[in-house]
Scaffold this motif. Sequence first.
Motif, mmCIF file in Angstrom:
data_model
loop_
_atom_site.group_PDB
_atom_site.id
_atom_site.type_symbol
_atom_site.label_atom_id
_atom_site.label_comp_id
_atom_site.label_asym_id
_atom_site.label_seq_id
_atom_site.Cartn_x
_atom_site.Cartn_y
_atom_site.Cartn_z
ATOM 1 N N ASP A 1 11.821 3.235 7.422
ATOM 2 C CA ASP A 1 10.880 3.573 8.494
ATOM 3 C C ASP A 1 11.063 2.699 9.730
ATOM 4 N N CYS A 2 11.816 1.594 9.605
ATOM 5 C CA CYS A 2 12.114 0.769 10.775
ATOM 6 C C CYS A 2 13.079 1.470 11.730
ATOM 7 N N LEU A 3 13.687 2.566 11.265
ATOM 8 C CA LEU A 3 14.541 3.351 12.158
ATOM 9 C C LEU A 3 13.720 4.101 13.193
ATOM 10 N N ARG A 4 12.392 4.157 12.960
ATOM 11 C CA ARG A 4 11.465 4.721 13.954
ATOM 12 C C ARG A 4 10.574 3.569 14.431
ATOM 13 N N PRO A 5 11.081 2.713 15.335
ATOM 14 C CA PRO A 5 10.336 1.521 15.749
ATOM 15 C C PRO A 5 9.134 1.859 16.625
ATOM 16 N N LEU B 1 0.813 -1.219 0.000
ATOM 17 C CA LEU B 1 0.000 0.000 0.000
ATOM 18 C C LEU B 1 0.846 1.268 0.000
ATOM 19 N N GLY B 2 2.140 1.131 0.261
ATOM 20 C CA GLY B 2 3.044 2.262 0.145
ATOM 21 C C GLY B 2 2.894 3.326 1.210
ATOM 22 N N LEU B 3 2.308 2.976 2.352
ATOM 23 C CA LEU B 3 2.148 3.960 3.424
ATOM 24 C C LEU B 3 3.311 3.939 4.404
ATOM 25 N N LEU B 4 4.138 2.917 4.325
ATOM 26 C CA LEU B 4 5.382 2.855 5.095
ATOM 27 C C LEU B 4 6.528 2.531 4.147
#
Length: 489
Positions: free
Chosen positions: A407-411, A364-367
């Motif tokens: 975005d995994c850098l902001r867990p 979905l491209g939201l993350l």
Amino acid sequence: MARAIMLQGTGSDVGKTVLVAGLCRAARNRGLSVRPFKPQNMSNNAAVADLPDRPGGGEIGRAQWLQAMACGVPPSIHMNPVLLKPQSDVGSQVVVQGKVFGQAKARDYQQLKPRLMEAVLDSWTRVGEEADLVIVEGAGSPAEINLRPRDIANMGFATRAGVPVILVGDIDRGGVIASIAGTHLILPDEDRKMIVGYLINKFRGDVSLFDDGLLAIERFTGWRSFGVVPWLQAAVLLPSEDSVVLERMASGRARALKVAVPMLSRIANFDDLDPLKVEPEVEVVFVPPGRPLPEDAGLVVIPGSKSTVADLIDVRANGWDRDLAAHRRRGGRVLGICGGYQMLGRVVRDPLGIEGRVTEVQGLGLLDVETEMEPEKTVRNVAARSVAFDVPLEGYEIHLGRTTGPDCLRPVAVIDGVEDGATSADGKVFGTYMHGLFGADAFRRKFLESLGVRSSGIDYRAEVERALDEIAAHLETHLDCDAIFAAAR
């Protein structure tokens, strides 16, 4: 071996799970050591139980997890030795004594059943060694006589294990006299002799109005009645096992926050939303296929899925991807849990075809993350800490796949020192593999406050315990529990 009694239904969703949980709590309140048992379960709502060689690692139906809570004991893989988890075109995943056994289509599964009965009886012995009483839950109906030759869930188990049966009829759906009398009529003699009586469930209004109905059932069957159970309001606080109940969920009155949840075809562990449903200022709306996500939703939750790829394709087919894009433009929040988290990324890859024939699908491209399915499944209970709110979390993971990306850098959470989940740059979209987030009261309160909603401060776990006690008390009042427990052998 412990004494045992089994509840079988005239059909699916007659309330067996809640009745077994209530009877387990009632027996526990009487000082008995009691255990639940369900030979075969079909559900994508799973819970974590210990394997013999390590803590966690095993899967059972979430209903048996709840029933174990009612008994005041830890869940065991032997309480539900066979769990079927429906997937997509590969059929169902078969979990045996907590471990993935393989995949099977319906016809192939029928051939497997004689082998699975060995595991069922082994688990049955192990559960019985720990208890004074075992309360067994059937699956579907014993009246499905076309399935009887290889049955391991109802009379096939009851006759093999020598467990007497109480038949449960659901009066709320209508035709309860015919369903009980019809079951009596078509059962073979061997199976009919296992039934020691019946009870009526989900009665609304004055129970005495059904006195003539009880006489009619006795006239047709000769079976005794163990009582008529009124509609149990406290049951709404208990996790639902079967996604069929979602089709009947109404949104109720408008509240401060509307949470929209698309009803994925292979939705899993949707009881993640239960703690939000008890919040007075939160309205949880399950949106069926073919209907748009409501424009006034402040939060959209993409729930867990047993088949991320297939459900992601369905999300687009229903137009929910466009609804989510519009929701984001309006400034709405989005949460993805487990499979829902995977869907929020840029792409989901399944190079080994674990979930089916489609090996890659656009997310979905939201993350800004991507997921690759891997054969090893993560199954564990976890204790964690919320990154955003610095409060403790408790939950569990049951998933395939690994998700990586910027975005995994902001867990979302830190689990045993390892970061989990991802958050968008603006902080309005986030996803996690951790089930049970909202069961953590402090997190739920902080999260709702971040959306401008005041939490009630409810202790959710205590509410579930209170509901079990209330249901047990109602069953003691409206059923002849002395006779039910005496019928066990």
